[in-house]
Design a protein around this motif. Sequence first.
Motif, PDB file in Angstrom:
ATOM      1  N   ASP A   4       6.345  18.722 -33.713  1.00 38.14           N
ATOM      2  CA  ASP A   4       6.658  20.008 -33.716  1.00 38.14           C
ATOM      3  C   ASP A   4       5.776  21.087 -32.914  1.00 38.14           C
ATOM      4  N   THR A   5       4.450  20.807 -33.322  1.00 43.07           N
ATOM      5  CA  THR A   5       3.599  21.769 -32.993  1.00 43.07           C
ATOM      6  C   THR A   5       3.418  21.993 -31.361  1.00 43.07           C
ATOM      7  N   ILE A   6       3.449  20.652 -30.745  1.00 42.90           N
ATOM      8  CA  ILE A   6       3.314  20.732 -29.251  1.00 42.90           C
ATOM      9  C   ILE A   6       4.593  21.851 -28.754  1.00 42.90           C
ATOM     10  N   ILE A   7       5.660  21.639 -29.299  1.00 43.77           N
ATOM     11  CA  ILE A   7       6.793  22.690 -28.823  1.00 43.77           C
ATOM     12  C   ILE A   7       6.462  24.046 -29.224  1.00 43.77           C
ATOM     13  N   THR A   8       6.080  24.183 -30.649  1.00 45.27           N
ATOM     14  CA  THR A   8       5.416  25.487 -31.020  1.00 45.27           C
ATOM     15  C   THR A   8       4.307  26.141 -29.974  1.00 45.27           C
ATOM     16  N   ALA A   9       3.321  25.423 -29.641  1.00 44.74           N
ATOM     17  CA  ALA A   9       2.382  25.879 -28.816  1.00 44.74           C
ATOM     18  C   ALA A   9       2.930  26.115 -27.470  1.00 44.74           C
ATOM     19  N   ARG A  10       3.941  25.394 -26.636  1.00 48.83           N
ATOM     20  CA  ARG A  10       4.367  25.793 -25.625  1.00 48.83           C
ATOM     21  C   ARG A  10       5.356  26.979 -25.443  1.00 48.83           C
ATOM     22  N   VAL A  11       6.033  27.455 -26.796  1.00 50.73           N
ATOM     23  CA  VAL A  11       6.696  28.484 -26.876  1.00 50.73           C
ATOM     24  C   VAL A  11       5.731  29.741 -27.041  1.00 50.73           C
ATOM     25  N   LEU A  12       4.668  29.649 -27.479  1.00 51.02           N
ATOM     26  CA  LEU A  12       3.609  30.634 -27.738  1.00 51.02           C
ATOM     27  C   LEU A  12       2.812  30.894 -26.455  1.00 51.02           C
ATOM     28  N   GLU A  13       2.730  29.856 -25.573  1.00 49.36           N
ATOM     29  CA  GLU A  13       1.885  29.822 -24.375  1.00 49.36           C
ATOM     30  C   GLU A  13       2.898  30.713 -23.559  1.00 49.36           C
ATOM     31  N   GLU A  14       4.106  30.366 -23.561  1.00 48.64           N
ATOM     32  CA  GLU A  14       5.084  31.357 -22.590  1.00 48.64           C
ATOM     33  C   GLU A  14       4.919  32.677 -23.109  1.00 48.64           C
ATOM     34  N   ALA A  15       5.135  32.760 -24.254  1.00 47.65           N
ATOM     35  CA  ALA A  15       5.104  34.279 -24.742  1.00 47.65           C
ATOM     36  C   ALA A  15       3.863  35.053 -24.519  1.00 47.65           C
ATOM     37  N   GLY A  16       2.838  34.307 -24.001  1.00 46.84           N
ATOM     38  CA  GLY A  16       1.732  35.086 -23.688  1.00 46.84           C
ATOM     39  C   GLY A  16       0.433  35.016 -24.675  1.00 46.84           C
ATOM     40  N   ALA A  17       0.197  34.143 -25.389  1.00 47.40           N
ATOM     41  CA  ALA A  17      -0.824  33.948 -26.202  1.00 47.40           C
ATOM     42  C   ALA A  17      -2.071  33.640 -25.378  1.00 47.40           C
ATOM     43  N   ASP A  18      -3.181  34.243 -25.618  1.00 51.50           N
ATOM     44  CA  ASP A  18      -4.468  33.816 -24.783  1.00 51.50           C
ATOM     45  C   ASP A  18      -5.201  32.814 -25.437  1.00 51.50           C
ATOM     46  N   MET A  19      -5.046  32.551 -26.684  1.00 50.45           N
ATOM     47  CA  MET A  19      -5.743  31.606 -27.326  1.00 50.45           C
ATOM     48  C   MET A  19      -5.113  31.228 -28.550  1.00 50.45           C
ATOM     49  N   LEU A  20      -5.133  29.625 -28.792  1.00 55.11           N
ATOM     50  CA  LEU A  20      -4.300  29.333 -30.232  1.00 55.11           C
ATOM     51  C   LEU A  20      -5.591  28.469 -31.010  1.00 55.11           C
ATOM     52  N   VAL A  21      -5.818  29.230 -32.288  1.00 53.13           N
ATOM     53  CA  VAL A  21      -6.599  28.582 -33.095  1.00 53.13           C
ATOM     54  C   VAL A  21      -5.831  27.745 -33.862  1.00 53.13           C
ATOM     55  N   LEU A  22      -6.483  26.432 -33.985  1.00 51.79           N
ATOM     56  CA  LEU A  22      -5.662  25.085 -34.501  1.00 51.79           C
ATOM     57  C   LEU A  22      -6.066  24.811 -35.922  1.00 51.79           C
ATOM     58  N   SER A  23      -5.421  25.060 -36.611  1.00 53.33           N
ATOM     59  CA  SER A  23      -5.645  24.718 -38.288  1.00 53.33           C
ATOM     60  C   SER A  23      -4.658  23.822 -38.761  1.00 53.33           C
ATOM     61  N   ALA A  24      -4.479  23.552 -40.183  1.00 58.20           N
ATOM     62  CA  ALA A  24      -3.463  22.731 -40.395  1.00 58.20           C
ATOM     63  C   ALA A  24      -3.259  23.274 -42.131  1.00 58.20           C
ATOM     64  N   GLY A  25      -2.130  22.617 -42.780  1.00 51.72           N
ATOM     65  CA  GLY A  25      -1.951  22.613 -43.994  1.00 51.72           C
ATOM     66  C   GLY A  25      -1.379  23.964 -44.511  1.00 51.72           C
ATOM     67  N   ARG A  26      -0.977  24.040 -45.835  1.00 53.41           N
ATOM     68  CA  ARG A  26      -0.254  25.206 -46.377  1.00 53.41           C
ATOM     69  C   ARG A  26      -1.027  25.599 -47.877  1.00 53.41           C
ATOM     70  N   ASN A  27      -0.758  26.693 -48.113  1.00 56.32           N
ATOM     71  CA  ASN A  27      -1.569  27.383 -49.121  1.00 56.32           C
ATOM     72  C   ASN A  27      -0.748  26.605 -50.486  1.00 56.32           C
ATOM     73  N   ILE A  28       0.362  26.344 -50.541  1.00 57.19           N
ATOM     74  CA  ILE A  28       0.911  25.701 -51.809  1.00 57.19           C
ATOM     75  C   ILE A  28       0.866  24.222 -51.541  1.00 57.19           C
ATOM     76  N   GLU A  29       1.446  23.684 -50.601  1.00 59.27           N
ATOM     77  CA  GLU A  29       2.014  22.182 -50.504  1.00 59.27           C
ATOM     78  C   GLU A  29       0.914  21.456 -50.116  1.00 59.27           C
ATOM     79  N   SER A  30      -0.433  21.911 -49.588  1.00 60.53           N
ATOM     80  CA  SER A  30      -1.119  20.775 -48.947  1.00 60.53           C
ATOM     81  C   SER A  30      -2.665  21.609 -48.533  1.00 60.53           C
ATOM     82  N   THR A  31      -3.232  22.315 -49.460  1.00 59.47           N
ATOM     83  CA  THR A  31      -4.666  22.910 -49.182  1.00 59.47           C
ATOM     84  C   THR A  31      -5.516  21.959 -48.736  1.00 59.47           C
ATOM     85  N   TRP A  32      -5.248  20.718 -49.517  1.00 61.21           N
ATOM     86  CA  TRP A  32      -6.368  19.546 -48.957  1.00 61.21           C
ATOM     87  C   TRP A  32      -6.379  19.280 -47.429  1.00 61.21           C
TER      88      TRP A  32
END
Length: 418
Positions: free
Chosen positions: A237-265
């Motif tokens: 999924d994220t590969i697709i998200t990254a391509r969409v954001l690249e096309e939208a003009g992002a200069d840099m993607l900061v690569l993190s993971a996890g969610r505040n409720i479901e997966s803080t670990w």
Amino acid sequence: MTADPFSSVQIGPITIKNRFIRSGANETKNKDMNPTRALLEFHRTYAENEVGLTTLAYIAVSKDGRTLPGQGTLSDESVPHYRAITDAIHAAGGKVSAQITHGGSFCQIKDLSTSRCMSSSGGIDKVGLLMGRPFQRAMTRADMDMVRDEFAAAALRAEQAGFDAIELHMGHGYLLNQFISPLSNFRRDEYGGSAENRARFPAEVLRAVKAAVGSRLAILAKINLVDGVAKGATIEDTIITARVLEEAGADMLVLSAGRNIESTWKMFGSALPYDEMATMQTSWKGKLQFAIMKRSIPKVPPFSENYLMADALKLKAALGPNRKVKLCYLGGVQSLASAQAALDAGFEGVAIARALIHDPTLLSQWKAGTSTTSGCTACNRCVVVMYGPSGTYCPETNNAVPAELNQIYAGEELPHVA
């Protein structure tokens, strides 16, 4: 060619002096939605100690975009106080990014302008349940237009306040991530369903911010590589998200993971000390929240350096050698060797949070050759004290900024002491 960690790198229209970015990590050094002198001193120290780009974490784009009552918000009132901080960072030789976002349904405030929080979809409000606000509402097209414009207006205020970069927080379960993640997005229109559709609104926001300030400020986006739980966003999924954001003009993607409720670990690479966090709560509801979160944690493997590297490499490989967007590795960098490994793998930047909270002088030591590793143990107790009177600091090194500085706006004169 192997990159020197202390070599400069261009991100959009700006150049930072080295490859190190102090990653956004909630500082809670705000008062009445304005930044405090504690936040100024906190980030000035980073700039004085070789951090190329320091990130002021979670600045809300509107009052409804806050997750906490006093949280910093980009407004006409706050601009002079943020300007005091950026001036101090620039004088110390660093550059500074404003991490701007909207909490959506991840909101712990009571003074909303509406009875329900907005999100990508309606349904149960997981955070609001304990606040007597059990339901959230799906954003309409008018809501989306309003929030998109709030992001653009906040970016213009950030420029007025002297920031060099904007980081759009699209991870961890905040509003833009509530569109990206299938854990939150159940829409059946063009903003739901496929990974490409789920990234559509975040890309609209990015384009609006890029149009507003992108010729002058670097535009970064912080995204999840994976959500880390069943039915959450995958690396595919994220590969697709990254391509969409690249096309939208992002200069840099900061690569993190996890969610505040479901997966803080997954975010931290180690478990949060929920028992200790519960003791900081004054209400039974707060204590219950952390007890529930503790019970939801799977068996977590021991912390290891560069714990998100495997997924980050998959993303980098999928984007290919001719990608336009730069990538910043984040996740468990605790030594000069692990930072160098990320650069050797082809990432253009390295983001660090906890190791710098533990010792803000760490990069100065690495550059001078007096140290090559951090003493941070990833105990995550910095998260426990985050909500105390001094805001974020490391309890192990006891390096809190004086609490009284957290009661003075950043642009105010310090009281005279005879």
